[in-house]
Design a protein around this motif. Structure first.
Motif, short mmCIF file in Angstrom:
data_model
loop_
_atom_site.label_atom_id
_atom_site.label_comp_id
_atom_site.label_asym_id
_atom_site.label_seq_id
_atom_site.Cartn_x
_atom_site.Cartn_y
_atom_site.Cartn_z
N GLU A 207 11.74 -22.83 62.94
CA GLU A 207 12.17 -22.31 61.66
C GLU A 207 11.74 -23.28 60.57
O GLU A 207 12.00 -24.48 60.66
N GLU A 208 11.06 -22.76 59.56
CA GLU A 208 10.61 -23.62 58.47
C GLU A 208 11.82 -24.30 57.83
O GLU A 208 12.83 -23.65 57.54
N HIS A 209 11.71 -25.60 57.63
CA HIS A 209 12.83 -26.33 57.04
C HIS A 209 12.28 -27.40 56.12
O HIS A 209 11.90 -28.48 56.55
N SER A 210 12.20 -27.07 54.84
CA SER A 210 11.67 -28.02 53.86
C SER A 210 12.60 -28.11 52.65
O SER A 210 12.16 -28.28 51.54
N ALA A 211 13.89 -27.94 52.92
CA ALA A 211 14.86 -27.86 51.82
C ALA A 211 15.06 -29.21 51.15
O ALA A 211 15.14 -30.24 51.82
N PRO A 212 15.15 -29.22 49.83
CA PRO A 212 15.47 -30.47 49.14
C PRO A 212 16.93 -30.85 49.38
O PRO A 212 17.75 -30.02 49.74
#
Length: 338
Positions: A207-212
């Motif tokens: 799962e894409e996970h690039s949250a600030p």
């Protein structure tokens, strides 16, 4: 809080204990529902670790007691306090993963909050139990061991906060408590993987996970945000009451794909005009509310795929961080838009 290492062969984890059913005890092994989390019926973190000797076979454990008690008694400030303990636990020398033992009732809120405020780094894995530790066929011991296995797995890095219950590995964004009893009480949009019967950690999906990271800590004041659930004939009384009580944000859990009643819609527009940030969500088990011309015209934020209760967490923390409406919509698009 003190820390006490327990020897183990595979790697060091920090175990943050906040109470919950996973540490509850009843004198009757068939007591699956009548137990309480009273002080004299809850094990300390040291007693919990001692009661699960197999944990020492998979990890070296540093015990970090946090504020204990029923998870449904914690407010957002209390959950941020747990986040502070987790942040400090990640900084302990040699810690390769952090496991948080929490109550099931607000496990999804805490997991999502940790996902929002903790930066990338040491894996953080939450676990819980639907049956007390004393119960016949209690689920807590294996959940705890499997959480430690996942926390020490290199593939867990970079995935944000994870939840491990009933052999399944869930992302913080997707997990939800869907049942009130039974060990299979958690569901969502699909687990990322599982811990197989042989103890192997297997991630099936990426799962894409690039949250600030939101700059919110346990010392940051968190504004009031309320959830209002729609139903046939609902008027605006609860919305007006929330605004009168000082709410700076409102989450509308609408019917279908996010539709409040006409009376609620009028009250929500009135709240928005008064400066309250309104997030439109949905009351169903799955789906989402997308940005639309209608919501933009009303000045509302679209909650995307997030449940009303995760919308509340994100909206409250975004307001605490000083974000404006446009920035808040960007956050919802980032955290809930997939």
């Amino acid at each position: 809080m003190g820390e006490e290492p327990v020897s183990g062969p595979l790697g060091r984890i920090a175990l943050v204990g906040t109470g919950g059913t996973i540490s509850a005890w009843s004198p009757a092994t068939l007591d699956l529902t009548g137990y309480t989390e009273a002080e004299d019926q809850r094990l300390t973190l040291a007693e919990l670790v001692a009661a699960v000797p197999d944990l020492e076979r998979v990890a070296e454990v540093v015990r970090i007691p946090a504020e204990a008690g029923p998870s449904h008694a914690l407010d957002l400030a209390g959950l941020l306090g747990v986040a502070g303990e987790v942040r400090r636990a990640r900084e302990r020398p040699g810690v390769r993963g952090v496991v948080v033992a929490h109550g099931t009732n607000t496990l999804e809120e805490l997991a999502f909050l940790l996902d929002l405020v903790l930066g990338p780094g040491t894996p953080v894995v939450l676990t819980a139990a639907m049956r007390p530790l004393s119960a016949l066929s209690g689920d807590g011991p294996l959940n705890l061991v499997n959480a430690a296995r996942v926390a020490l797995c290199p593939a867990a890095a970079g995935r944000g906060a994870l939840v491990v219950v009933d052999d399944a590995i869930w992302s913080a964004r997707r997990v939800a408590k869907t049942g009130t009893a039974g060990t299979g009480a958690f569901g969502g949009l699909g687990p990322l993987g599982e811990v197989d019967p042989g103890g192997q950690v297997r991630f099936r999906f990426a799962e894409e996970h690039s949250a600030p990271t939101l700059p919110v800590t346990e010392t940051t004041p968190v504004p009031r945000v309320d959830v209002v659930v729609s139903y046939p004939g609902a008027d605006g009384a609860l919305i007006d009451a929330a605004v009168a009580a000082g709410a700076r944000g409102l989450v509308s859990a609408g019917t279908g794909a996010g539709f409040p009643t006409p009376a609620e819609a009028t009250a929500l527009r009135r709240a928005a005009e008064a400066g309250v940030v309104v997030c439109q969500s949905y009351r169903g088990a799955s789906g989402g509310v997308r940005p639309s011309a209608r919501l933009r015209a009303d000045g509302f934020v679209a909650g995307q795929d997030l449940s009303p209760y995760k919308c509340r967490v994100l909206l409250a923390l975004a307001l605490a961080a000083g974000a404006g409406r446009a920035g808040i919509q960007d956050l919802f698009d980032t955290f809930g838009g997939r």
